[in-house]
Scaffold this active site. Structure first.
Site, PDB file in Angstrom:
ATOM      1  N   LYS A 175      -1.827  15.792  -9.364  1.00  0.00           N
ATOM      2  CA  LYS A 175      -1.312  15.388 -11.135  1.00  0.00           C
ATOM      3  C   LYS A 175      -0.261  16.634 -11.128  1.00  0.00           C
ATOM      4  O   LYS A 175       1.168  16.159 -12.092  1.00  0.00           O
ATOM      5  CB  LYS A 175      -1.891  14.825 -11.932  1.00  0.00           C
ATOM      6  CG  LYS A 175      -3.101  13.569 -11.524  1.00  0.00           C
ATOM      7  CD  LYS A 175      -1.846  12.660 -11.604  1.00  0.00           C
ATOM      8  CE  LYS A 175      -2.535  10.720 -11.400  1.00  0.00           C
ATOM      9  NZ  LYS A 175      -1.729   9.773 -11.020  1.00  0.00           N
ATOM     10  N   TYR A 217      -7.665  16.322  -7.984  1.00  0.00           N
ATOM     11  CA  TYR A 217      -6.890  14.736  -8.457  1.00  0.00           C
ATOM     12  C   TYR A 217      -6.089  15.854  -9.732  1.00  0.00           C
ATOM     13  O   TYR A 217      -4.670  15.145 -10.180  1.00  0.00           O
ATOM     14  CB  TYR A 217      -8.472  14.013  -9.416  1.00  0.00           C
ATOM     15  CG  TYR A 217      -6.956  13.848 -10.562  1.00  0.00           C
ATOM     16  CD1 TYR A 217      -7.157  11.945 -10.413  1.00  0.00           C
ATOM     17  CD2 TYR A 217      -7.437  13.693 -12.118  1.00  0.00           C
ATOM     18  CE1 TYR A 217      -6.323  10.611 -11.248  1.00  0.00           C
ATOM     19  CE2 TYR A 217      -6.967  12.764 -13.105  1.00  0.00           C
ATOM     20  CZ  TYR A 217      -6.097  11.514 -12.697  1.00  0.00           C
ATOM     21  OH  TYR A 217      -5.787  10.006 -12.985  1.00  0.00           O
ATOM     22  N   ASP A 267       1.314  -1.068  -0.361  1.00  0.00           N
ATOM     23  CA  ASP A 267      -0.467   0.043  -0.201  1.00  0.00           C
ATOM     24  C   ASP A 267       0.838   0.894   0.120  1.00  0.00           C
ATOM     25  O   ASP A 267       1.546   1.462   0.919  1.00  0.00           O
ATOM     26  CB  ASP A 267      -0.912  -0.368   1.294  1.00  0.00           C
ATOM     27  CG  ASP A 267      -1.669   1.490   1.444  1.00  0.00           C
ATOM     28  OD1 ASP A 267      -1.714   1.888   1.018  1.00  0.00           O
ATOM     29  OD2 ASP A 267      -3.193   1.310   1.551  1.00  0.00           O
ATOM     30  N   ASN A 285       2.700   3.659 -10.776  1.00  0.00           N
ATOM     31  CA  ASN A 285       1.408   4.245 -11.628  1.00  0.00           C
ATOM     32  C   ASN A 285       0.172   3.628 -10.438  1.00  0.00           C
ATOM     33  O   ASN A 285      -0.874   4.314 -10.822  1.00  0.00           O
ATOM     34  CB  ASN A 285       1.282   2.144 -12.077  1.00  0.00           C
ATOM     35  CG  ASN A 285       0.371   1.739 -12.692  1.00  0.00           C
ATOM     36  OD1 ASN A 285      -0.877   2.730 -13.898  1.00  0.00           O
ATOM     37  ND2 ASN A 285      -1.109   1.527 -11.779  1.00  0.00           N
TER      38      ASN A 285
HETATM   39  P1  NAP Z   1      -7.373   2.535 -11.853  1.00  0.00           P
HETATM   40  O1  NAP Z   1      -7.936   0.709 -12.852  1.00  0.00           O
HETATM   41  O2  NAP Z   1      -9.100   2.832 -11.221  1.00  0.00           O
HETATM   42  O3  NAP Z   1      -6.350   1.123 -10.682  1.00  0.00           O
HETATM   43  C1  NAP Z   1      -5.741   1.824 -10.041  1.00  0.00           C
HETATM   44  C2  NAP Z   1      -4.504   0.317  -8.833  1.00  0.00           C
HETATM   45  O4  NAP Z   1      -4.134   1.706  -8.661  1.00  0.00           O
HETATM   46  C3  NAP Z   1      -4.844  -0.119  -8.528  1.00  0.00           C
HETATM   47  O5  NAP Z   1      -4.746  -1.630  -8.534  1.00  0.00           O
HETATM   48  C4  NAP Z   1      -5.573   0.270  -7.067  1.00  0.00           C
HETATM   49  O6  NAP Z   1      -5.608  -1.082  -5.834  1.00  0.00           O
HETATM   50  C5  NAP Z   1      -4.179   0.858  -6.498  1.00  0.00           C
HETATM   51  N1  NAP Z   1      -4.254   2.157  -6.253  1.00  0.00           N
HETATM   52  C6  NAP Z   1      -4.950   2.636  -5.094  1.00  0.00           C
HETATM   53  N2  NAP Z   1      -4.267   2.965  -3.981  1.00  0.00           N
HETATM   54  C7  NAP Z   1      -3.296   2.831  -3.595  1.00  0.00           C
HETATM   55  C8  NAP Z   1      -2.510   2.145  -2.870  1.00  0.00           C
HETATM   56  N3  NAP Z   1      -2.875   3.405  -1.801  1.00  0.00           N
HETATM   57  N4  NAP Z   1      -1.698   1.713  -2.592  1.00  0.00           N
HETATM   58  C9  NAP Z   1      -1.445   0.594  -3.519  1.00  0.00           C
HETATM   59  N5  NAP Z   1      -1.876   1.025  -4.300  1.00  0.00           N
HETATM   60  C10 NAP Z   1      -3.131   1.504  -4.795  1.00  0.00           C
HETATM   61  O7  NAP Z   1      -6.958   3.205 -12.790  1.00  0.00           O
HETATM   62  P2  NAP Z   1      -5.663   2.591 -14.006  1.00  0.00           P
HETATM   63  O8  NAP Z   1      -6.664   3.927 -14.202  1.00  0.00           O
HETATM   64  O9  NAP Z   1      -5.645   1.857 -14.385  1.00  0.00           O
HETATM   65  O10 NAP Z   1      -5.470   4.142 -13.220  1.00  0.00           O
HETATM   66  C11 NAP Z   1      -3.251   4.026 -13.613  1.00  0.00           C
HETATM   67  C12 NAP Z   1      -2.560   4.840 -12.744  1.00  0.00           C
HETATM   68  O11 NAP Z   1      -2.614   5.796 -14.408  1.00  0.00           O
HETATM   69  C13 NAP Z   1      -3.032   5.611 -12.582  1.00  0.00           C
HETATM   70  O12 NAP Z   1      -2.394   6.892 -11.125  1.00  0.00           O
HETATM   71  C14 NAP Z   1      -4.567   7.373 -12.718  1.00  0.00           C
HETATM   72  O13 NAP Z   1      -3.884   8.439 -12.392  1.00  0.00           O
HETATM   73  C15 NAP Z   1      -3.283   7.383 -14.360  1.00  0.00           C
HETATM   74  N6  NAP Z   1      -4.864   7.378 -15.364  1.00  0.00           N
HETATM   75  C16 NAP Z   1      -4.924   6.910 -15.794  1.00  0.00           C
HETATM   76  C17 NAP Z   1      -6.307   7.170 -16.958  1.00  0.00           C
HETATM   77  C18 NAP Z   1      -7.525   7.136 -16.781  1.00  0.00           C
HETATM   78  O14 NAP Z   1      -7.794   6.896 -18.032  1.00  0.00           O
HETATM   79  N7  NAP Z   1      -7.370   5.344 -17.063  1.00  0.00           N
HETATM   80  C19 NAP Z   1      -6.118   8.654 -17.587  1.00  0.00           C
HETATM   81  C20 NAP Z   1      -4.849   9.795 -17.155  1.00  0.00           C
HETATM   82  C21 NAP Z   1      -4.671   9.134 -15.865  1.00  0.00           C
HETATM   83  P3  NAP Z   1      -6.940  -1.599  -5.867  1.00  0.00           P
HETATM   84  O15 NAP Z   1      -7.370  -2.622  -6.920  1.00  0.00           O
HETATM   85  O16 NAP Z   1      -6.749  -1.980  -4.399  1.00  0.00           O
HETATM   86  O17 NAP Z   1      -7.949  -0.205  -5.307  1.00  0.00           O
END
Ligand code: NAP
Length: 245
Positions: free
Chosen positions: A172, A168, A62, A89
């Protein structure tokens, strides 16, 4: 002695872009350490990747917990003696998405989002940097977002002008500043530090409304993790192109 094969740590690797990044790096022959909030989830993820022929290991991390960060460092030091690729990530979204009103953002919300998206990245990187320095070509990738771009938010005609979610977006923006500062500190080393915008991707955070599929969403992280010696550092990148800060 450090192992020869490259080793990558990916936080939040149990689902979404993090899982796919681990898979794509693993398919390139890199040893992947997949970190998740719970040990069972990390182990399940590693088992799934191993079944696909990938050299994968699961650890509980975490990112907001200091003891987990210390344990992750010890695990990597004992097992591999170095870290070639750190993918910061893990991230969380604002609880109200884009429905929030900037002037009404609560302290608790700011603390929750900044804690994961900024403070934990800074703390984990601080903990692991000595191991990254043991790699001949360390790469640090910070998962940012186009929503962190001050230039685009300030332009009323930009595609993100009406997508404002201060907790958010601000986390970032600060992560982008950290990227620039850390890259500057490390400019005379082989280490490259970059901020990635993955695109708007169909994950739990991105929702089904997103246009990009997850395999494409991992491409920017993978590309920055595999940069050669001439590659950029201290940049904000989406799919090989630079974004304005
Ligand atoms: P996601 O599907 O919501 O997955 C988020 C991941 O982060 C999950 O594995 C979650 O674990 C983990 N996480 C959250 N808090 C945590 C903590 N305290 N310790 C360890 N792990 C933690 O998000 P995603 O879309 O794959 O996003 C990945 C990254 O890309 C993020 O930084 C996000 O801001 C960035 N991003 C995403 C998008 C998009 O369109 N999806 C766009 C721009 C940027 P749990 O399963 O335990 O919750």
């Amino acid at each position: 002695m450090a192992q020869e094969k490259k080793v990558a740590l990916i936080t939040g690797a149990n689902r979404g872009i993090g899982y796919e990044t681990a898979k794509q790096l693993g398919e390139q022959g890199i040893t992947v350490v997949v970190a998740a909030r719970s040990l069972s989830s990390a182990e399940e993820t590693a088992t799934k990747l191993k079944a696909a022929g990938i050299d994968a290991y699961g650890i509980q991390l975490d990112v907001t917990r200091a003891e987990d960060r210390v344990a992750a460092e010890k695990y990597l030091a004992d097992k591999f003696g170095k870290l070639d690729i750190l993918i910061n990530n893990a991230g969380v979204n604002a609880s109200t998405g884009f429905k929030n009103v900037t002037s009404q953002v609560e302290d608790e919300e700011l603390l929750r989002v900044f804690n994961t998206n900024l403070f934990a990245v800074v703390a984990l990187t601080r903990e692991l940097l000595p191991l990254v320095k043991k790699s001949p070509a360390g790469r640090i990738v910070n998962l940012s977002s186009i929503l962190g771009s001050l230039t685009l938010h300030a332009d009323p005609n930009s595609p993100i002008a009406n997508f404002k979610s201060f907790a958010y977006d601000g986390s970032k923006t600060a992560l982008n500043q950290y990227t620039v500062h850390l890259a500057h500190e490390l400019k005379d080393t082989p280490i490259k530090v970059n901020a990635a915008h993955p695109g708007w991707v169909k994950t739990e955070m991105g929702t089904d409304a997103a246009p990009m599929e997850i395999p494409d969403g991992a491409r920017t992280s993978v590309e920055l993790a595999l940069l050669g010696p001439e590659g950029p550092s201290g940049r904000f990148i989406h799919m090989g192109s630079e974004l304005p800060w």
